[in-house]
Design a protein around this motif. Structure first.
Motif, PDB file in Angstrom:
ATOM      1  N   GLN A 187       0.833  -1.205   0.000  1.00  0.00           N
ATOM      2  CA  GLN A 187       0.000   0.000   0.000  1.00  0.00           C
ATOM      3  C   GLN A 187       0.868   1.256   0.000  1.00  0.00           C
ATOM      4  O   GLN A 187       0.588   2.220  -0.731  1.00  0.00           O
ATOM      5  N   ARG A 188       1.914   1.250   0.811  1.00  0.00           N
ATOM      6  CA  ARG A 188       2.826   2.400   0.821  1.00  0.00           C
ATOM      7  C   ARG A 188       3.489   2.574  -0.547  1.00  0.00           C
ATOM      8  O   ARG A 188       3.685   3.699  -1.017  1.00  0.00           O
ATOM      9  N   TYR A 189       3.843   1.463  -1.158  1.00  0.00           N
ATOM     10  CA  TYR A 189       4.472   1.513  -2.478  1.00  0.00           C
ATOM     11  C   TYR A 189       3.531   2.157  -3.490  1.00  0.00           C
ATOM     12  O   TYR A 189       3.950   2.983  -4.320  1.00  0.00           O
ATOM     13  N   ASN A 190       2.266   1.801  -3.447  1.00  0.00           N
ATOM     14  CA  ASN A 190       1.299   2.349  -4.399  1.00  0.00           C
ATOM     15  C   ASN A 190       1.046   3.832  -4.160  1.00  0.00           C
ATOM     16  O   ASN A 190       0.858   4.595  -5.117  1.00  0.00           O
ATOM     17  N   VAL A 191       1.031   4.251  -2.901  1.00  0.00           N
ATOM     18  CA  VAL A 191       0.875   5.682  -2.608  1.00  0.00           C
ATOM     19  C   VAL A 191       2.062   6.457  -3.177  1.00  0.00           C
ATOM     20  O   VAL A 191       1.896   7.533  -3.783  1.00  0.00           O
ATOM     21  N   TRP A 192       3.262   5.929  -2.992  1.00  0.00           N
ATOM     22  CA  TRP A 192       4.455   6.570  -3.563  1.00  0.00           C
ATOM     23  C   TRP A 192       4.356   6.620  -5.088  1.00  0.00           C
ATOM     24  O   TRP A 192       4.717   7.627  -5.719  1.00  0.00           O
ATOM     25  N   ALA A 236       4.598  -4.458 -11.608  1.00  0.00           N
ATOM     26  CA  ALA A 236       4.115  -5.686 -10.964  1.00  0.00           C
ATOM     27  C   ALA A 236       3.645  -5.439  -9.539  1.00  0.00           C
ATOM     28  O   ALA A 236       2.918  -6.259  -8.971  1.00  0.00           O
ATOM     29  N   MET A 237       4.048  -4.329  -8.937  1.00  0.00           N
ATOM     30  CA  MET A 237       3.678  -4.014  -7.560  1.00  0.00           C
ATOM     31  C   MET A 237       2.402  -3.179  -7.462  1.00  0.00           C
ATOM     32  O   MET A 237       1.944  -2.890  -6.359  1.00  0.00           O
ATOM     33  N   LEU A 238       1.827  -2.800  -8.591  1.00  0.00           N
ATOM     34  CA  LEU A 238       0.755  -1.811  -8.574  1.00  0.00           C
ATOM     35  C   LEU A 238      -0.627  -2.441  -8.454  1.00  0.00           C
ATOM     36  O   LEU A 238      -0.909  -3.497  -9.033  1.00  0.00           O
ATOM     37  N   GLU A 239      -1.473  -1.754  -7.695  1.00  0.00           N
ATOM     38  CA  GLU A 239      -2.886  -2.108  -7.614  1.00  0.00           C
ATOM     39  C   GLU A 239      -3.569  -1.692  -8.925  1.00  0.00           C
ATOM     40  O   GLU A 239      -3.067  -0.826  -9.650  1.00  0.00           O
ATOM     41  N   PRO A 240      -4.710  -2.298  -9.263  1.00  0.00           N
ATOM     42  CA  PRO A 240      -5.365  -1.999 -10.551  1.00  0.00           C
ATOM     43  C   PRO A 240      -5.587  -0.509 -10.804  1.00  0.00           C
ATOM     44  O   PRO A 240      -5.331  -0.019 -11.915  1.00  0.00           O
ATOM     45  N   ALA A 241      -6.057   0.227  -9.799  1.00  0.00           N
ATOM     46  CA  ALA A 241      -6.334   1.652 -10.004  1.00  0.00           C
ATOM     47  C   ALA A 241      -5.057   2.424 -10.317  1.00  0.00           C
ATOM     48  O   ALA A 241      -5.035   3.301 -11.197  1.00  0.00           O
ATOM     49  N   VAL A 242      -3.981   2.098  -9.618  1.00  0.00           N
ATOM     50  CA  VAL A 242      -2.712   2.793  -9.834  1.00  0.00           C
ATOM     51  C   VAL A 242      -2.089   2.356 -11.157  1.00  0.00           C
ATOM     52  O   VAL A 242      -1.504   3.170 -11.885  1.00  0.00           O
ATOM     53  N   LEU A 243      -2.227   1.079 -11.480  1.00  0.00           N
ATOM     54  CA  LEU A 243      -1.707   0.589 -12.755  1.00  0.00           C
ATOM     55  C   LEU A 243      -2.406   1.282 -13.926  1.00  0.00           C
ATOM     56  O   LEU A 243      -1.779   1.571 -14.957  1.00  0.00           O
TER      57      LEU A 243
END
Length: 282
Positions: A187-192, A236-243
């Motif tokens: 989650q932190r990775y996706n926020v970044w 590969a680390m991203l959630e669908p919305a962020v991707l």
């Protein structure tokens, strides 16, 4: 001299016999010292074999303790001892024997220590588990998880159902905590990543405005400005919305540059020289 004549005679006789039978060969070793003319019992007797070493018979030191001695040992630990110190006291007490007449009280005190150790382990394990969820990054959270695991190993197991249930509950919580730590890191990775994408979009528009102000097209400037913010992201680390946002920026750039720069754009995002961020640090 007489000894040598006898040896030669025997050798000749054996040679004749071996020739007749076609097989047997006997070899004689000469004396170690040819100057010796007699073999005395003192010279031929072998030294006796040394005696086998006696194994060291180590005895286990056992101390006799009264109930008062045990209470004093517990008091020395303080009101709220660390679980490892309480476990050390229990381990030490395994070498104690009760004084005559206090056997029942001795066992009751040790049973009480076991109950206290279980309580201390539960309290400290749960404290570290809660701290892990509040840790500022994954490395600190995993360190808390590891400390909780080490303490959990001190939990005294018995055949009582309540004890077994509590131990299983603690172990299950540890497994769930590890999964939760991993999710928080992602989650932190996706926020970044969202922040990186926002910076990439801003850089894209700024580079376009700069190119338009100069009155010429510069696809390289657009690509470089965008890659600077996207290259470290691992899709590969991203959630669908962020991707979806990540792909949107790529489509935005590809729609604005030539085919050759689209290829170059892809190379700069995926080349082996690109150092993508992992979950380390999140």
């Amino acid at each position: 001299m007489r000894n040598w004549i006898g040896i030669v005679a025997v050798c000749v006789l054996v040679g004749i016999l071996s020739g007749a039978t076609g097989g047997l060969v006997v070899r004689f070793a000469p004396p170690m010292n040819s100057s010796r003319t007699s073999d005395s019992p003192e010279e031929t007797a072998q030294d006796p074999l040394p005696e086998s070493p006696t194994p060291y018979d180590e005895t286990w030191a056992v101390e006799s303790k009264s109930a008062s001695d045990m209470q004093a040992a517990r008091t020395a630990l303080g009101d709220a001892p660390e679980p490892d110190r309480m476990a050390g006291l229990l381990d030490e007490s395994s070498g104690w024997l009760p004084i005559e007449g206090e056997e029942a009280r001795f066992e009751a005190v040790r049973d009480g220590w076991l109950v206290e150790l279980r309580r201390l382990v539960v309290e400290h394990v749960q404290s570290f588990q809660n701290s892990a969820l509040q840790a500022p990054d994954g490395a600190a959270a995993l360190a808390m998880h590891a400390r909780a695991s080490r303490l959990l190993a001190l939990y005294p197991i018995s055949q009582e159902d309540a004890v077994l249930d509590e131990a299983q509950s603690l172990a299950a919580a540890q497994s769930e905590l590890l999964r939760r730590i991993e999710l928080i890191r992602r989650q932190r990775y996706n926020v970044w990543t969202v922040d990186q994408i926002a910076a990439a979009v801003e850089a894209y528009h700024s580079s376009n405005l700069s190119v338009e102000a100069m009155g010429r097209s510069d696809d390289g400037q657009v690509v470089e400005a965008t890659v600077a913010h996207l290259a470290e992201i691992d899709p590969a680390m991203l959630e669908p919305a962020v991707l979806g946002l990540y792909n949107y920026v790529i489509d935005l750039v590809n729609a604005d540059v030539s085919q050759s720069w689209r290829i170059e754009f892809a190379r700069r995002l995926t080349g082996s020289e690109v150092s993508r961020k992992t979950l380390e640090g999140f």
